[in-house]
Design a protein around this motif. Structure first.
Motif, short mmCIF file in Angstrom:
data_model
loop_
_atom_site.label_atom_id
_atom_site.label_comp_id
_atom_site.label_asym_id
_atom_site.label_seq_id
_atom_site.Cartn_x
_atom_site.Cartn_y
_atom_site.Cartn_z
N THR A 1 0.85 -1.17 0.00
CA THR A 1 0.00 0.00 0.00
C THR A 1 0.89 1.22 0.00
OG1 THR A 1 -1.75 1.20 1.16
CG2 THR A 1 -0.25 -0.11 2.52
N SER A 2 0.58 2.19 -0.85
CA SER A 2 1.53 3.28 -1.11
C SER A 2 0.99 4.61 -0.63
CB SER A 2 1.84 3.34 -2.60
OG SER A 2 0.70 3.79 -3.32
N SER A 3 1.44 5.68 -1.26
CA SER A 3 0.97 7.02 -0.92
C SER A 3 -0.26 7.41 -1.72
CB SER A 3 2.09 8.04 -1.15
OG SER A 3 2.53 8.00 -2.49
N VAL A 4 -0.89 6.42 -2.36
CA VAL A 4 -2.11 6.65 -3.14
C VAL A 4 -3.15 5.60 -2.77
CG1 VAL A 4 -3.11 6.91 -5.44
CG2 VAL A 4 -0.71 7.51 -5.06
N VAL A 5 -4.34 6.05 -2.40
CA VAL A 5 -5.47 5.14 -2.17
C VAL A 5 -6.70 5.73 -2.86
CG1 VAL A 5 -4.60 4.35 0.07
CG2 VAL A 5 -6.23 6.27 -0.02
N ARG A 6 -7.72 4.91 -3.00
CA ARG A 6 -8.99 5.40 -3.56
C ARG A 6 -9.87 5.94 -2.44
NH1 ARG A 6 -9.62 4.21 -8.84
NH2 ARG A 6 -8.44 2.46 -9.69
N ALA A 7 -10.49 7.07 -2.68
CA ALA A 7 -11.47 7.59 -1.73
C ALA A 7 -12.68 6.66 -1.74
CB ALA A 7 -11.87 9.01 -2.11
N GLU A 8 -12.96 6.04 -0.61
CA GLU A 8 -14.02 5.05 -0.53
C GLU A 8 -15.02 5.41 0.56
OE1 GLU A 8 -11.89 0.99 -2.04
OE2 GLU A 8 -11.51 1.54 0.05
N GLY A 9 -16.27 5.10 0.33
CA GLY A 9 -17.29 5.32 1.33
C GLY A 9 -17.54 6.77 1.68
N GLY A 10 -17.20 7.67 0.77
CA GLY A 10 -17.43 9.08 1.04
C GLY A 10 -16.37 9.73 1.89
N SER A 11 -15.37 8.97 2.33
CA SER A 11 -14.32 9.52 3.18
C SER A 11 -13.16 10.04 2.35
CB SER A 11 -13.80 8.44 4.13
OG SER A 11 -12.67 8.90 4.86
N THR A 12 -12.50 11.09 2.85
CA THR A 12 -11.25 11.57 2.25
C THR A 12 -10.12 11.53 3.27
OG1 THR A 12 -11.85 13.86 2.78
CG2 THR A 12 -12.44 13.04 0.58
N ASP A 13 -10.29 10.74 4.31
CA ASP A 13 -9.26 10.58 5.35
C ASP A 13 -8.29 9.50 4.88
OD1 ASP A 13 -7.70 9.94 7.57
OD2 ASP A 13 -9.35 10.17 8.99
N PHE A 14 -7.18 9.96 4.26
CA PHE A 14 -6.23 9.00 3.66
C PHE A 14 -5.79 7.95 4.66
CE2 PHE A 14 -2.08 7.32 2.84
CZ PHE A 14 -2.04 7.11 1.48
N ALA A 15 -5.34 8.37 5.83
CA ALA A 15 -4.76 7.44 6.80
C ALA A 15 -5.77 6.39 7.24
CB ALA A 15 -4.23 8.21 8.01
N GLN A 16 -7.02 6.80 7.46
CA GLN A 16 -8.03 5.84 7.91
C GLN A 16 -8.41 4.88 6.80
OE1 GLN A 16 -9.06 5.54 11.19
NE2 GLN A 16 -9.70 3.59 10.26
N ILE A 17 -8.52 5.39 5.56
CA ILE A 17 -8.81 4.51 4.43
C ILE A 17 -7.71 3.47 4.29
CG2 ILE A 17 -9.01 4.40 1.92
CD1 ILE A 17 -10.35 7.18 2.06
N GLN A 18 -6.47 3.90 4.39
CA GLN A 18 -5.35 2.97 4.27
C GLN A 18 -5.38 1.93 5.38
OE1 GLN A 18 -1.11 4.35 4.74
NE2 GLN A 18 -1.01 3.71 2.59
N ALA A 19 -5.64 2.37 6.59
CA ALA A 19 -5.72 1.44 7.71
C ALA A 19 -6.82 0.40 7.49
CB ALA A 19 -5.95 2.20 9.01
N ASP A 20 -7.97 0.84 6.99
CA ASP A 20 -9.08 -0.08 6.73
C ASP A 20 -8.71 -1.09 5.65
OD1 ASP A 20 -10.58 1.28 8.62
OD2 ASP A 20 -11.70 2.47 7.13
N GLN A 21 -7.97 -0.65 4.64
CA GLN A 21 -7.56 -1.57 3.58
C GLN A 21 -6.57 -2.61 4.11
OE1 GLN A 21 -6.18 0.78 0.26
NE2 GLN A 21 -8.20 1.67 -0.13
#
Length: 338
Positions: free
Chosen positions: A202-222
């Motif tokens: 997992t890198s410095s790019v993630v997809r905005a999912e579930g309406g969230s734009t919290d990069f760190a939390q999205i990455q943690a969930d993935q």
């Protein structure tokens, strides 16, 4: 000072190997020297990123083959090889060859999807088959089967006087299948990687999912989604990290300008894929360590592959890698390899 959590187990770095098109050999040599430096500093791994039709390394596997002959311990990886540009059978042969040359140190990372600028390159890349090429996960599955040694042909045996044919990829490198990674930016990719039995980048790019734009939390969930599918799999996080402890005043000024130029995209979904970019981490090692311990994605991993900024000079990379190994790493509980 941050409050240490679980010690960082493995520390690596990533580069794209920028070069001057008028003198490409010099840039490739710089990349090889950077990998050598990483080994001397005790980094666990060095990774190269593909840059097709750009002024960065287009053939990391070839460059890593050279790196196998100039290093002896550091693991070598691709982060990532976009399989839309590759024939899985031919890539399996190249990866196995480099793994043999390295003594089992190769960590291939791959991804799927159509090549970037597909409409511009399809006629050159797949002039006869563009409309039927499969750029889905099945392309990775083909590669995994071939690397594992499953049949690639229906014939094996002697032909003529001296020719011996194998029905599987040669050379076969036992253990390589267990060191393959998938680079993903979505929860679906994380889950697929876990189910496929590969590791997850997992890198410095993630997809905005579930309406969230919290990069760190999205990455943690993935990361958690991957681990649910594959509890024994490895996960590595990659962020752009620029410690400034040993930097000159001129370097600090340039680094700050680089980060500032990239900051407008942070927190704002980009393009039809709604991609979110992480903020580059710039500052003293103490400041960066504090930021990492506050990062939900970092708190989910024990391995990282920090990305070197794309356009810096060799002296800059030497300073950044040295500070990372000697100052930042120990603050994260990491110890350099012997």
């Amino acid at each position: 000072m941050p409050t240490p959590g679980t010690p960082l187990a493995r520390l690596g770095f990533l580069t794209i190997g920028l070069f001057d098109p008028a003198d490409p050999a010099a840039g490739h040599e710089t990349t090889l020297r950077t990998v050598e430096l990483g080994e001397r500093l005790g980094f666990d791994s060095a990774w190269l990123r593909h840059r097709h039709l750009q002024y960065g390394i287009s053939s990391p596997v070839a460059v890593l083959a050279a790196a196998t002959q100039r290093t002896s311990r550091i693991e070598l990886g691709t982060a990532v090889t976009p399989l839309g540009w590759e024939n899985p059978l031919r890539l399996a042969e190249d990866l196995a060859t480099v793994d043999v040359l390295s003594g089992g140190r190769l960590n291939p990372g791959v991804s799927v999807g159509p090549p970037m600028h597909w409409d511009d390159v399809r006629a050159a890349l797949y002039p006869d088959t563009a409309d039927v090429e499969d750029f889905s996960y099945t392309r990775v599955e083909r590669l995994l089967r071939l690397v594992a040694g499953e049949p690639a042909a229906s014939f094996a045996g002697r032909e003529g006087v001296v020719e011996e044919w194998s029905d599987r990829v040669q050379p076969h490198s036992p253990g390589l299948r267990d060191r393959l990674w998938y680079g993903g930016a979505s929860t679906r990719s994380a889950q697929w990687a876990g189910q496929a039995g590969v590791h997850f980048l997992t890198s410095s790019v993630v997809r905005a999912e579930g309406g969230s734009t919290d990069f760190a939390q999205i990455q943690a969930d993935q990361v958690r989604a991957f681990r649910e599918a594959n509890p024994a799999g490895r996960v590595s996080q990659g962020l752009v990290v620029i410690p400034t402890d040993g930097a000159t005043a001129e370097q600090r000024e340039r680094y700050a300008a680089y980060v500032e130029a990239r900051s407008p995209r942070v927190g704002v979904p980009q393009g039809p894929g709604r991609l979110l970019f992480a903020r580059d981490l710039l500052g003293t090692s103490e400041q960066i360590a504090e930021a990492l311990y506050a990062h939900a994605g970092f708190r989910e991993v024990t391995e990282v592959v920090f990305a070197l900024p794309f356009s810096f000079a060799e002296a800059d990379y030497e300073q950044i890698l040295t500070d990372t190994a000697e100052r930042l790493g120990p603050l994260l509980g990491w110890s350099p390899a012997a």
